[in-house]
Design a protein around this motif. Structure first.
Motif, PDB file in Angstrom:
ATOM      1  N   LYS A  53       0.855  -1.117   0.071  1.00 60.82           N
ATOM      2  CA  LYS A  53      -0.029  -0.077   0.102  1.00 60.82           C
ATOM      3  C   LYS A  53       0.936   1.308  -0.024  1.00 60.82           C
ATOM      4  O   LYS A  53       0.746   1.982  -0.990  1.00 60.82           O
ATOM      5  N   ARG A  54       1.652   1.390   1.016  1.00 59.98           N
ATOM      6  CA  ARG A  54       2.332   2.751   1.191  1.00 59.98           C
ATOM      7  C   ARG A  54       3.674   2.828   2.111  1.00 59.98           C
ATOM      8  O   ARG A  54       3.591   1.652   3.079  1.00 59.98           O
ATOM      9  N   GLY A  55       4.473   3.619   1.933  1.00 56.51           N
ATOM     10  CA  GLY A  55       5.697   3.628   3.083  1.00 56.51           C
ATOM     11  C   GLY A  55       5.170   4.939   3.859  1.00 56.51           C
ATOM     12  O   GLY A  55       4.763   5.809   3.460  1.00 56.51           O
ATOM     13  N   ILE A  56       5.831   4.682   5.101  1.00 53.44           N
ATOM     14  CA  ILE A  56       5.647   5.725   6.261  1.00 53.44           C
ATOM     15  C   ILE A  56       6.848   6.198   6.644  1.00 53.44           C
ATOM     16  O   ILE A  56       7.624   5.297   7.362  1.00 53.44           O
ATOM     17  N   ASN A  57       7.188   7.629   6.437  1.00 54.58           N
ATOM     18  CA  ASN A  57       8.522   8.174   7.172  1.00 54.58           C
ATOM     19  C   ASN A  57       9.642   7.319   6.722  1.00 54.58           C
ATOM     20  O   ASN A  57      10.471   7.072   7.705  1.00 54.58           O
ATOM     21  N   LEU A  58       9.719   6.991   5.331  1.00 51.97           N
ATOM     22  CA  LEU A  58      11.118   6.318   4.975  1.00 51.97           C
ATOM     23  C   LEU A  58      12.293   7.000   5.167  1.00 51.97           C
ATOM     24  O   LEU A  58      12.289   8.361   5.070  1.00 51.97           O
ATOM     25  N   ALA A  59      13.549   6.672   5.332  1.00 54.00           N
ATOM     26  CA  ALA A  59      14.694   7.149   5.606  1.00 54.00           C
ATOM     27  C   ALA A  59      14.847   7.793   4.224  1.00 54.00           C
ATOM     28  O   ALA A  59      14.624   7.628   2.985  1.00 54.00           O
ATOM     29  N   ILE A  60      15.708   9.001   4.420  1.00 54.37           N
ATOM     30  CA  ILE A  60      16.309   9.844   3.242  1.00 54.37           C
ATOM     31  C   ILE A  60      17.563   9.200   2.632  1.00 54.37           C
ATOM     32  O   ILE A  60      18.581   9.098   3.858  1.00 54.37           O
ATOM     33  N   ARG A  61      17.618   8.849   1.525  1.00 56.87           N
ATOM     34  CA  ARG A  61      18.784   8.483   1.241  1.00 56.87           C
ATOM     35  C   ARG A  61      19.509   9.245  -0.035  1.00 56.87           C
ATOM     36  O   ARG A  61      20.674   8.986  -0.497  1.00 56.87           O
ATOM     37  N   ASP A  62      18.666  10.179  -0.601  1.00 54.31           N
ATOM     38  CA  ASP A  62      19.466  11.225  -1.487  1.00 54.31           C
ATOM     39  C   ASP A  62      19.323  12.538  -0.773  1.00 54.31           C
ATOM     40  O   ASP A  62      19.339  12.727   0.240  1.00 54.31           O
ATOM     41  N   ALA A  63      19.584  13.516  -1.569  1.00 55.70           N
ATOM     42  CA  ALA A  63      19.642  14.990  -1.010  1.00 55.70           C
ATOM     43  C   ALA A  63      18.564  15.641  -0.110  1.00 55.70           C
ATOM     44  O   ALA A  63      18.662  15.711   1.157  1.00 55.70           O
ATOM     45  N   ARG A  64      17.540  15.342  -0.443  1.00 58.25           N
ATOM     46  CA  ARG A  64      16.157  15.823   0.516  1.00 58.25           C
ATOM     47  C   ARG A  64      14.919  14.747   0.388  1.00 58.25           C
ATOM     48  O   ARG A  64      13.901  15.002   1.340  1.00 58.25           O
ATOM     49  N   ALA A  65      15.208  13.650  -0.142  1.00 59.84           N
ATOM     50  CA  ALA A  65      14.129  12.424  -0.270  1.00 59.84           C
ATOM     51  C   ALA A  65      14.973  10.972  -0.557  1.00 59.84           C
ATOM     52  O   ALA A  65      15.879  11.037  -0.632  1.00 59.84           O
ATOM     53  N   SER A  66      14.098  10.055  -1.301  1.00 62.21           N
ATOM     54  CA  SER A  66      14.513   9.274  -1.608  1.00 62.21           C
ATOM     55  C   SER A  66      13.624   8.801  -2.860  1.00 62.21           C
ATOM     56  O   SER A  66      12.407   9.283  -3.098  1.00 62.21           O
ATOM     57  N   ASP A  67      14.078   7.804  -3.545  1.00 61.31           N
ATOM     58  CA  ASP A  67      13.208   7.445  -4.641  1.00 61.31           C
ATOM     59  C   ASP A  67      12.750   5.768  -4.471  1.00 61.31           C
ATOM     60  O   ASP A  67      13.522   4.843  -5.007  1.00 61.31           O
ATOM     61  N   PRO A  68      11.632   5.481  -3.543  1.00 56.35           N
ATOM     62  CA  PRO A  68      11.655   4.348  -3.117  1.00 56.35           C
ATOM     63  C   PRO A  68      10.907   3.201  -3.908  1.00 56.35           C
ATOM     64  O   PRO A  68      10.036   3.571  -4.442  1.00 56.35           O
ATOM     65  N   TYR A  69      11.296   2.051  -3.831  1.00 57.64           N
ATOM     66  CA  TYR A  69      10.608   0.575  -4.253  1.00 57.64           C
ATOM     67  C   TYR A  69      10.825  -0.317  -3.415  1.00 57.64           C
ATOM     68  O   TYR A  69      11.841  -0.520  -2.726  1.00 57.64           O
ATOM     69  N   VAL A  70       9.739  -1.113  -3.554  1.00 61.37           N
ATOM     70  CA  VAL A  70       9.858  -2.571  -2.708  1.00 61.37           C
ATOM     71  C   VAL A  70       9.899  -3.664  -3.468  1.00 61.37           C
ATOM     72  O   VAL A  70       9.641  -3.935  -4.707  1.00 61.37           O
TER      73      VAL A  70
END
Length: 173
Positions: A14-31
């Motif tokens: 469904k969704r991610g909640i408060n995932l860790a930042i891995r780039d400058a200001r956010a992340s580009d997450p996938y599971v």
């Protein structure tokens, strides 16, 4: 069709909640979801630490004891993707509900069949319930990611019987 398949498990990421930042200001997450030899993944959500995937992945179940391992990654263009945490899905409480085989059609929608508490043997961030919904048993869970500073993933599972397959009746959990 493979004679060893018991049935299918629909896994809705469904969704991610408060995932860790891995780039400058956010992340580009996938599971990425792995179970035995099976490996499935969601699409990448750009620049978002609270992504909404709402994607359905389907696993064929041959052994109820094979764990489902979920890993969240940050997609990188010029380097190896960064790991953003992982979790295992404990299927035993859910499969116990599916195995009950009671005359569940008499139950009202939204009826809770079993409550599962967070503990050492699971990655639950909060209590999770197996619910009777629209003729199926579903379990929504919030998984706390391990090996990372923060982050949770909301997942829902649902069993699907396949005509001609053994199903879960008589299977030892």
């Amino acid at each position: 069709m493979d004679d060893n398949i018991l049935g299918l498990l629909k896994l809705r990421i469904k969704r991610g909640i408060n995932l860790a930042i891995r780039d400058a200001r956010a992340s580009d997450p996938y599971v990425v979801v792995k179970m035995g030899e099976q490996k499935l993944k969601t699409r990448v959500i750009k620049n978002n630490c609270n992504p909404e995937w709402n994607e359905e992945l389907t696993l064929s179940i041959k052994d109820v004891k094979t764990p489902i391992h979920l890993t969240v990654y940050d997609k990188d263009t010029f380097s190896v993707d960064d790991k953003m945490g992982e979790a295992d899905i404990d299927l035993k409480p859910y499969f116990e509900c599916v195995q009950m085989g009671l005359n569940l059609t008499q139950l009202p929608n939204g009826c809770s069949l079993k409550r599962v508490q967070p503990g050492r043997t699971n990655c639950l961030a909060d209590e999770s319930s197996c619910i009777w919904q629209d003729g199926k048993i579903v379990q929504e869970m919030i998984l706390r990611l391990r090996n990372v500073e923060r982050g949770e993933v909301v997942v829902e599972i649902q069993w699907v019987d396949i005509p001609g397959c053994k199903g879960l009746s008589g299977v030892e959990l």
